[in-house]
Design an enzyme around this catalytic site. Sequence first.
Site, PDB file in Angstrom:
ATOM      1  N   GLY A 147      58.789 -75.986 -14.942  1.00 55.27           N
ATOM      2  CA  GLY A 147      60.240 -75.946 -15.072  1.00 55.27           C
ATOM      3  C   GLY A 147      60.706 -74.530 -14.830  1.00 55.27           C
ATOM      4  O   GLY A 147      60.565 -73.678 -15.693  1.00 55.27           O
ATOM      5  N   HIS A 148      61.177 -74.275 -13.633  1.00 54.83           N
ATOM      6  CA  HIS A 148      61.587 -72.908 -13.283  1.00 54.83           C
ATOM      7  C   HIS A 148      63.109 -72.820 -13.315  1.00 54.83           C
ATOM      8  O   HIS A 148      63.790 -73.467 -12.533  1.00 54.83           O
ATOM      9  CB  HIS A 148      61.033 -72.532 -11.909  1.00 54.83           C
TER      10      HIS A 148
ATOM     11  N   LYS B 211      59.283 -67.378 -14.491  1.00 58.10           N
ATOM     12  CA  LYS B 211      58.837 -67.220 -13.096  1.00 58.10           C
ATOM     13  C   LYS B 211      59.949 -67.543 -12.107  1.00 58.10           C
ATOM     14  O   LYS B 211      60.072 -66.898 -11.076  1.00 58.10           O
ATOM     15  CB  LYS B 211      57.625 -68.127 -12.822  1.00 58.10           C
TER      16      LYS B 211
ATOM     17  N   ASP C 232      56.186 -70.505 -18.750  1.00 59.09           N
ATOM     18  CA  ASP C 232      57.553 -70.239 -19.205  1.00 59.09           C
ATOM     19  C   ASP C 232      57.856 -68.757 -19.316  1.00 59.09           C
ATOM     20  O   ASP C 232      58.656 -68.337 -20.155  1.00 59.09           O
ATOM     21  CB  ASP C 232      57.825 -70.908 -20.572  1.00 59.09           C
TER      22      ASP C 232
ATOM     23  N   GLN D  51      52.815 -72.914 -14.237  1.00 60.77           N
ATOM     24  CA  GLN D  51      51.992 -72.724 -15.448  1.00 60.77           C
ATOM     25  C   GLN D  51      51.477 -71.277 -15.484  1.00 60.77           C
ATOM     26  O   GLN D  51      52.154 -70.408 -14.974  1.00 60.77           O
ATOM     27  CB  GLN D  51      50.864 -73.759 -15.535  1.00 60.77           C
TER      28      GLN D  51
HETATM   29  P1  IMP Z   1      50.240 -81.039 -18.516  1.00 58.15           P
HETATM   30  O1  IMP Z   1      50.237 -79.970 -17.483  1.00 58.15           O
HETATM   31  O2  IMP Z   1      51.499 -81.834 -18.559  1.00 58.15           O
HETATM   32  O3  IMP Z   1      49.018 -81.898 -18.424  1.00 58.15           O
HETATM   33  O4  IMP Z   1      50.158 -80.326 -19.945  1.00 58.15           O
HETATM   34  C1  IMP Z   1      49.020 -79.570 -20.353  1.00 58.15           C
HETATM   35  C2  IMP Z   1      49.442 -78.346 -21.147  1.00 58.15           C
HETATM   36  O5  IMP Z   1      50.102 -77.431 -20.288  1.00 58.15           O
HETATM   37  C3  IMP Z   1      50.422 -78.639 -22.285  1.00 58.15           C
HETATM   38  O6  IMP Z   1      50.168 -77.730 -23.337  1.00 58.15           O
HETATM   39  C4  IMP Z   1      51.776 -78.316 -21.665  1.00 58.15           C
HETATM   40  O7  IMP Z   1      52.738 -77.973 -22.628  1.00 58.15           O
HETATM   41  C5  IMP Z   1      51.400 -77.132 -20.800  1.00 58.15           C
HETATM   42  N1  IMP Z   1      52.285 -76.946 -19.648  1.00 58.15           N
HETATM   43  C6  IMP Z   1      52.288 -77.635 -18.495  1.00 58.15           C
HETATM   44  N2  IMP Z   1      53.209 -77.154 -17.654  1.00 58.15           N
HETATM   45  C7  IMP Z   1      53.805 -76.130 -18.267  1.00 58.15           C
HETATM   46  C8  IMP Z   1      54.830 -75.198 -17.895  1.00 58.15           C
HETATM   47  O8  IMP Z   1      55.368 -75.223 -16.791  1.00 58.15           O
HETATM   48  N3  IMP Z   1      55.152 -74.268 -18.811  1.00 58.15           N
HETATM   49  C9  IMP Z   1      54.537 -74.187 -20.020  1.00 58.15           C
HETATM   50  N4  IMP Z   1      53.584 -75.022 -20.420  1.00 58.15           N
HETATM   51  C10 IMP Z   1      53.212 -75.987 -19.550  1.00 58.15           C
END
Ligand code: IMP
Length: 427
Positions: A40-41, A16, A13, A223
């Site tokens: 989520g971009h 990007k 977040d 991420q």
């Molecule tokens: P998952 O990727 O849904 O398995 O989540 C694993 C961890 O990564 C959690 O803490 C999510 O909140 C975090 N996470 C996954 N994708 C994003 C992102 O795009 N931005 C911020 N945190 C993310």
Amino acid sequence: MPITVLLGAQWGDEGKGRITDALAADADIVARFNGGDNAGHTITIGSSVFKLHLLPAGIFRERCLNIIGNGVVLNPINFLKERDEILAAGFPVTPDNLQISEAAHVILPGHIALDAAREATRGGIGTTQRGIGFAYSDKAARIGLRAGLMREPERFAEDVYAHTERVNRVLEREYERPPLDARAAAAEYAAAARQVAPYLANTARTLHRALAEGKRVLAEGAQAVMLDIDHGTYPFVTSSNATVGGVLTGLGVPAQAVTRVVGMAKAFCTRVGAGPFVTELGGELALRLRGTGANPWDEYGATTGRPRRVGWFDAVALRYAVQTNGLTELALTKLDILTGLDPLRICVAYSYRGECLEDFPQDGEVLAQCRPVYEELPGWREDVTAARSFSDLPAEARAYIARIEALAQVRVTMASVGPERMQLVTR
Ligand code: IMP
């Protein structure tokens, strides 16, 4: 053979979407290499705000080819939803400007159900519940379904059915949850497969050819370093490599092709989901940094809408991101949000049981007990949203950036001062 890589240098977040959109202007190809629709971009074009979860940001650029690489896990249903939204907004999404790797793995209904079930237990880590971890588990266990199978919808449907039935046994026995309708899942996925199939391609070959022709490739990370399965704050991480190595394996490109590695960091820190966060703030200051949620750029998850945890800038974590990825430069976002805060604080080291740590600890137990050692800097009151070059910024803002550069040993080449495309200070 120039590949520019764009990576999150914090907990995700960082904005990007914003910087990929700017860099995509100079790219022939924009390629996603990791993650799935957990990303989520947010991209603002004029008065429209788009939240991309799977599609690379080059989708808004004419003559740009977009690639969803083999390192991505693809939810075909959510992909089609997003495609239709972008089509409805007047941007083309055709096999001419989008290719999906036939080697990418597919997120199935069972993966999502298991993610939700696990999250409801004490073992939950605050995932986005998109089935990401379970899809990557099947990939690693060599029982996953690859996107190429969608070229044969009937066979694909049989495999989706079998997977759902297998998951149903786990859902019922381990989680005491109702089973999924395997027949409906298979039918829905077969219908989606017919629509996804035209986009499937050998994207590694596309990239090899493009690189041989000297085309410019932008590898768009999802991420961030701290969420990397190997180098992040395990187990509070996602299930892919969000660091620079993920580009090579997630796209199938050679290391020598990477010429520029741009890290992205917010001018403060945020995190969604559980896990250690050394500079985390509470109270009034947290509310102030998070925003009310009235604006799309306030600190609420682009995928889940969850309020983000917020904190002061962490230079220890950034130094680690620079070292892990060989960041050649840094883009700093949301500098404008700090306007009016005085003094500002930067975490320059961690205090752990009376010891001063300058290096980011790999041991999660240690990290959880670290306390921030802050340095204070004077803030600024002037509106920075109209600044377009570093010299337009108040002296205090320039000093803040200079201190980050010195602490993390990386040059800041861009800073965003507002959500609009134009509100970018470049150096
Ligand atoms: P998952 O990727 O849904 O398995 O989540 C694993 C961890 O990564 C959690 O803490 C999510 O909140 C975090 N996470 C996954 N994708 C994003 C992102 O795009 N931005 C911020 N945190 C993310």
